[in-house]
Design an enzyme around this catalytic site. Structure first.
Site, PDB file in Angstrom:
ATOM      1  CB  THR A 263      -3.981   0.264   0.976  1.00 47.72           C
ATOM      2  OG1 THR A 263      -4.576   0.454   2.256  1.00 47.72           O
ATOM      3  CG2 THR A 263      -3.417   1.569   0.443  1.00 47.72           C
TER       4      THR A 263
ATOM      5  CG  ASP B  86       6.197  -7.278  15.271  1.00 50.54           C
ATOM      6  OD1 ASP B  86       5.748  -6.118  15.392  1.00 50.54           O
ATOM      7  OD2 ASP B  86       5.657  -8.278  15.771  1.00 50.54           O
ATOM      8  CB  VAL B  87       7.053  -1.473  14.300  1.00 52.14           C
ATOM      9  CG1 VAL B  87       7.570  -1.278  12.881  1.00 52.14           C
ATOM     10  CG2 VAL B  87       5.527  -1.576  14.331  1.00 52.14           C
TER      11      VAL B  87
ATOM     12  CE1 TYR C 101      -5.547   3.230  11.519  1.00 49.65           C
ATOM     13  CE2 TYR C 101      -7.102   5.024  11.162  1.00 49.65           C
ATOM     14  CZ  TYR C 101      -5.991   4.295  10.767  1.00 49.65           C
ATOM     15  OH  TYR C 101      -5.315   4.642   9.616  1.00 49.65           O
TER      16      TYR C 101
ATOM     17  CE  LYS D 119      -2.762   5.727  11.622  1.00 46.83           C
ATOM     18  NZ  LYS D 119      -1.369   5.581  11.126  1.00 46.83           N
TER      19      LYS D 119
ATOM     20  N   GLY E  93       0.784  -1.233   0.000  1.00 44.32           N
ATOM     21  CA  GLY E  93       0.000   0.000   0.000  1.00 44.32           C
ATOM     22  C   GLY E  93       0.818   1.285   0.000  1.00 44.32           C
ATOM     23  CB  ILE E  94       0.500   4.275   2.196  1.00 45.72           C
ATOM     24  CG1 ILE E  94      -0.957   4.634   1.855  1.00 45.72           C
ATOM     25  CG2 ILE E  94       1.310   5.529   2.512  1.00 45.72           C
ATOM     26  CD1 ILE E  94      -1.752   5.235   3.002  1.00 45.72           C
TER      27      ILE E  94
END
Ligand code: NAP
Length: 255
Positions: free
Chosen positions: A194, A64-65, A159, A163, A18-19
């Site tokens: 996406t 993996d963050v 979410y 954000k 995606g992005i």
């Protein structure tokens, strides 16, 4: 003509789809050497293939963050080949479930979303801090229209919270690292087609229509729509820009 990112080394989390994939391709086109960091090695390799097929330079590492030690280990390994000068914190997930639903599932959504979208951004940024200070680097964080609002996308408290946190982290870090010459900005994408929202778009055409009614440009975005602002924020074109969020949302926030 030299590219806007000639001489730069860019690490992009979630760069396997995606992005993030669009940003990797655009950075490579502008001359950067790109390191794709993703928990999905197949996606990361796909991005490397796309970049190299187009004549760019890219490699990938599995990351993996949410794994703080792994972030440090990856940063140390990368430093052996040269410091990064651009970090894109893009890895993210979303799940849309009402907070009034099954308490165990709600708590899991909260933990998973916050640990990837917010803690992950801290883990990666902190791991690369010395490199970014050494190169007077640039950080680009991927926020959202949900860095500000909670309309048209119901059932996403975790979410939205994550954000909003991305924007807060961006501003705080910009204020703290400005003296080191490190710039920190964010991008606020609108609805971009996406994998993250493929199921939601397919199952809820009413939601898509609702978002489009609120989008003056009257179309969903593509990853390429985010790549331009990401190049701008990583390049010297934005030398006096820090602590900002560039909205790439088709005008969603203006109406
Ligand atoms: P995407 O296509 O699902 O890409 C996200 C990538 O991040 C995937 O490769 C995913 O791997 C990876 N990832 C997930 N968890 C990870 C972890 N723990 N560590 C490392 N990598 C991980 O989604 P996208 O739309 O491009 O999203 C990129 C960013 O844009 C996210 O932060 C998202 O919140 C933000 N954003 C998207 C939109 C939109 O409309 N698409 C709008 C606003 C903001 P898997 O393949 O294993 O899932």
């Amino acid at each position: 003509m030299a590219g806007l990112l000639e001489g730069h080394v860019a690490a992009v989390t979630g760069g396997g789809s995606g992005i993030g994939q669009g940003i990797c391709q655009a950075y490579a086109r502008e001359g950067a050497r790109v390191i794709v960091l993703d928990s999905n090695p197949a996606g990361a390799e796909e991005t490397v293939g796309l970049v190299t097929a187009a004549g760019g330079r890219a490699s990938s590492m599995r990351l993996d963050v949410t794994d703080r030690q792994a972030c440090k280990a990856v940063a140390a390994e990368i430093a052996r080949g040269g410091n990064i000068s651009i970090l894109v914190n893009n890895a993210g997930i979303n799940r849309r479930n009402p907070i009034t639903g099954d308490p165990i599932a709600v708590a899991k959504d909260w933990d998973d979303i916050l640990s990837i979208n917010l803690d992950g951004m801290f883990n990666v940024t902190h791991a690369f801090l010395d490199q970014l200070r050494a190169t007077k680097g640039r950080v680009v964080n991927i926020g959202s229209i949900q860095s500000f609002v909670h309309v048209s996308w119901p059932n996403s408290a975790a979410y939205t919270t994550s954000k909003h946190g991305v924007l807060g982290f961006t501003r705080a870090l910009a204020a703290e690292l400005g003296k080191d010459g490190v710039r920190v900005n964010a991008i606020g994408p609108g609805m971009i087609e996406t994998k993250i929202n493929a199921e939601a778009r397919a199952k809820n055409p009413d939601m898509v229509a609702n978002v489009m009614r609120h989008t003056p440009l009257n179309r969903p975005g593509k990853p390429e729509d985010i790549a331009g602002p990401a190049v701008f924020l990583a390049s010297d074109m934005s030398a006096y820009v820090t602590g900002c969020i560039v909205m790439a949302d088709g005008g969603f926030r203006t109406v």
